[in-house]
Design an enzyme around this catalytic site. Structure first.
Site, PDB file in Angstrom:
ATOM      1  CG  ASP A  10      46.780 -33.303  11.425  1.00 42.69           C
ATOM      2  OD1 ASP A  10      46.875 -34.548  11.433  1.00 42.69           O
ATOM      3  OD2 ASP A  10      45.891 -32.699  10.808  1.00 42.69           O
ATOM      4  CG  ASP A 110      46.148 -37.857  12.789  1.00 45.92           C
ATOM      5  OD1 ASP A 110      45.106 -37.388  13.276  1.00 45.92           O
ATOM      6  OD2 ASP A 110      46.496 -37.657  11.619  1.00 45.92           O
ATOM      7  CD  GLU A 111      43.730 -33.277  14.269  1.00 44.98           C
ATOM      8  OE1 GLU A 111      43.452 -32.251  14.925  1.00 44.98           O
ATOM      9  OE2 GLU A 111      43.052 -33.689  13.319  1.00 44.98           O
TER      10      GLU A 111
HETATM   11  N1  DCP Z   1      40.047 -41.266   9.636  1.00 42.57           N
HETATM   12  C1  DCP Z   1      39.042 -42.178   9.334  1.00 42.57           C
HETATM   13  N2  DCP Z   1      37.856 -41.732   8.801  1.00 42.57           N
HETATM   14  C2  DCP Z   1      37.663 -40.409   8.563  1.00 42.57           C
HETATM   15  C3  DCP Z   1      38.670 -39.476   8.856  1.00 42.57           C
HETATM   16  C4  DCP Z   1      39.872 -39.940   9.392  1.00 42.57           C
HETATM   17  O1  DCP Z   1      39.214 -43.380   9.567  1.00 42.57           O
HETATM   18  N3  DCP Z   1      36.506 -39.997   8.018  1.00 42.57           N
HETATM   19  C5  DCP Z   1      41.321 -41.771  10.187  1.00 42.57           C
HETATM   20  C6  DCP Z   1      42.321 -42.041   9.095  1.00 42.57           C
HETATM   21  C7  DCP Z   1      43.295 -40.902   9.166  1.00 42.57           C
HETATM   22  C8  DCP Z   1      43.245 -40.508  10.622  1.00 42.57           C
HETATM   23  O2  DCP Z   1      41.929 -40.823  11.062  1.00 42.57           O
HETATM   24  O3  DCP Z   1      44.591 -41.266   8.750  1.00 42.57           O
HETATM   25  C9  DCP Z   1      43.542 -39.041  10.859  1.00 42.57           C
HETATM   26  O4  DCP Z   1      42.578 -38.233  10.213  1.00 42.57           O
HETATM   27  P1  DCP Z   1      42.925 -36.862   9.510  1.00 42.57           P
HETATM   28  O5  DCP Z   1      41.651 -36.167   9.288  1.00 42.57           O
HETATM   29  O6  DCP Z   1      43.991 -36.151  10.263  1.00 42.57           O
HETATM   30  O7  DCP Z   1      43.464 -37.314   8.071  1.00 42.57           O
HETATM   31  P2  DCP Z   1      44.853 -37.817   7.580  1.00 42.57           P
HETATM   32  O8  DCP Z   1      45.870 -37.847   8.679  1.00 42.57           O
HETATM   33  O9  DCP Z   1      44.653 -39.109   6.866  1.00 42.57           O
HETATM   34  O10 DCP Z   1      45.251 -36.757   6.492  1.00 42.57           O
HETATM   35  P3  DCP Z   1      45.814 -35.270   6.647  1.00 42.57           P
HETATM   36  O11 DCP Z   1      47.179 -35.306   6.028  1.00 42.57           O
HETATM   37  O12 DCP Z   1      44.874 -34.432   5.855  1.00 42.57           O
HETATM   38  O13 DCP Z   1      45.836 -34.933   8.091  1.00 42.57           O
HETATM   39 CA    CA Z   2      46.247 -36.101  10.061  1.00 46.66          CA
END
Ligand code: DCP
Ligand code: CA
Length: 359
Positions: A10, A110-111
Site C-alpha cells: 500500500d 495504490d494497493e
Molecule cells: N482516496 C480518495 N478518497 C478517499 C480515499 C482515498 O480520493 N476517501 C485516494 C487518495 C489516496 C488514494 O486514494 O491517496 C489511496 O487511498 P488510501 O486509503 O490508501 O490512502 P493514502 O494512500 O492517501 O494514505 P495511507 O498512507 O493511509 O495509505
Molecule cells: Ca495508501
C-alpha cells in the site's frame, strides 16, 4: 490448505506523496489533495492529505472548507487532484511489481496483492519486500508499506501496522497472536455499523470476537456476516490473489527538448509506438484503443484516447493514431510538453479473436 506467502503493498499517503515528490519544496508542509467542485469557493472534498496535515485532523472525504479551518495559520498547501499523473505512477509501480510476483492483483490505485512463489519462505519474502521497496523508492521516490502473511487478510492487516514506510511480517504460526490484541476495526471491511454493534456487545478486540458466542451473533446479524467475522477473527482467508488480464501496455519517455507541436513529437511517437507494438506482439495481444499521455513542464498530465475500428498490434497504426491525438491536443492547448507516453488500451488476446476462419 496449501501453504501460501502473500504480500500486500500500500503506497503511503499516495496522491499527496506524488505531489510532494513532484515539488520537493512543499515537502514537510501540510499537503491536502482536493477534488474541487469550485476551487475559488473552497468547495469540494479532501482526497487525501500527507501525515503532517493528518496531525491537524485532516482526513480523506472531509469537506475542503473544514480542512482549511483545521490548517488555519499553517503554511498548508491545497492542490487539485491530478488523477492522470497518479494513474501513470500506479501503472509504473505495477510494472515493477509484476517482475517479483507469481501472481499480481491490483486492488486499487495504490494497493496490490502479490502471491510469491510457493516455495518462498518468510526470509525470502522479506528480502523480496525490501527489494521492492528499494525499487519503488529509486524509480519513483515513493515510500510504501508492505505486509506479508499466509493469506490476503493477514497481509493486508499487516501492511497497515507500521505506516508509513513499514514492513510487517506475520509468520503462519504467529497469526493468532498477531490478531488477538488488535481492535476489531482492523478487520478490513468492518463498517461503522458492525463496529458499533460489536462494541455495544463489549467486543472490542479480535480476541474477544474470537471467543464470542457465534450462535448469538448469527441470530442477530445473520449467518453470513457472523461467519465472515468468525473466520477473520481466526485469521482464515481462502480468497485467491486474482491475476487480472493486463488492461493496457504503455511506454513513456522524457523528451530531450520541450515540444510545443505534434510534429516535434514525431520521433518519440515512432519509437514509443514501436515498443508498445512489440510488447503487444510478445504477449500475443491486440488493442482496440490507443492513447497518449502528455506531461507538461509543470508536471500536469493530459491524456487523449481513441477507439479504432479494427484491433491492431501494428506499430505504424499505433503511431498514426497517437500522432492524430497529439495534433488534436495541440490544437486545443498551448503547452510545453516534457514527457510523452503512448498507451495501447482495450486489449484482447489474438487467439481469442473471432476471425472469419473460425466459422
Ligand atoms: N482516496 C480518495 N478518497 C478517499 C480515499 C482515498 O480520493 N476517501 C485516494 C487518495 C489516496 C488514494 O486514494 O491517496 C489511496 O487511498 P488510501 O486509503 O490508501 O490512502 P493514502 O494512500 O492517501 O494514505 P495511507 O498512507 O493511509 O495509505
Ligand atoms: Ca495508501
Amino acid at each position: 490448505m496449501e501453504k501460501r506467502v502473500v504480500l500486500h503493498l500500500d503506497l503511503d499517503y499516495f496522491f499527496a506523496q506524488v505531489e510532494e515528490r513532484k515539488n520537493p519544496a512543499i515537502a514537510g508542509k501540510p499537503i491536502v489533495v482536493c477534488i474541487f467542485t469550485d476551487q475559488k469557493a473552497w468547495k469540494g472534498a479532501v482526497s487525501t492529505a500527507n501525515y503532517v496535515a493528518r496531525r491537524y485532523g485532516v482526513r480523506s472525504g472531509m469537506p475542503v472548507s473544514q480542512a482549511k479551518r483545521l490548517l488555519e495559520n499553517t503554511d498548508a498547501v491545497f492542490l487539485p487532484a491530478n488523477h492522470e499523473l497518479y494513474e501513470e505512477v500506479s501503472f509504473g509501480i505495477r510494472t515493477i511489481l509484476a517482475s517479483y510476483a507469481a501472481k499480481l492483483e491490483q486492488a486499487s490505485i495504490d494497493e496490490f496483492y502479490l502471491e510469491l512463489s510457493k516455495d518462498a519462505g518468510m526470509e525470502e519474502a522479506k528480502e523480496i519486500a525490501i527489494r521492492i521497496k528499494n525499487a519503488i523508492l529509486e524509480k519513483f521516490k515513493l515510500t510504501c508499506s508492505i505486509g506479508i502473511g499466509p493469506n490476503k487478510l493477514i497481509a493486508k492487516i499487516a501492511a497497515g501496522m507500521q505506516k508509513p514506510d513499514g514492513l510487517t511480517i506475520v509468520e503462519p504460526d504467529k497469526v493468532q497472536e498477531f490478531l488477538d490484541n488488535l481492535e476489531v476495526e482492523k478487520i478490513p471491511g468492518i463498517g461503522k455499523k458492525t463496529s458499533e454493534y460489536l462494541r455495544a456487545k463489549g467486543i472490542a478486540t479480535i480476541r474477544q470476537l474470537r471467543l464470542a458466542n457465534f450462535a448469538e451473533l448469527a441470530e442477530e446479524i445473520g449467518k453470513n456476516a457472523a461467519g465472515a467475522l468468525r473466520e477473520a477473527a481466526l485469521g482464515i482467508d481462502r480468497s485467491e490473489v486474482k491475476e487480472e488480464q493486463q488492461k493496457q501496455v504503455s511506454r513513456m519517455t522524457t523528451l530531450k527538448e520541450v515540444a510545443e507541436s505534434a510534429a516535434e513529437l514525431l520521433d518519440a511517437l515512432k519509437e514509443l509506438s514501436s515498443e508498445v507494438a512489440q510488447q503487444l506482439q510478445m504477449s500475443n495481444m491486440m488493442c482496440k484503443a490507443i492513447g497518449v499521455i502528455l506531461i507538461d513542464d509543470k508536471m500536469a498530465a493530459y491524456s487523449r484516447s481513441v477507439t479504432i475500428s479494427f484491433p491492431t498490434n501494428d506499430g505504424s497504426v499505433i503511431e498514426r493514431e497517437a500522432y492524430e491525438l497529439c495534433k488534436e491536443f495541440f490544437s486545443e492547448n498551448k503547452k510545453r510538453i516534457r514527457r510523452i507516453g503512448v498507451r495501447a488500451e482495450k486489449l484482447e488476446n489474438v487467439s481469442g479473436q473471432k476471425t472469419l476462419g473460425n466459422f
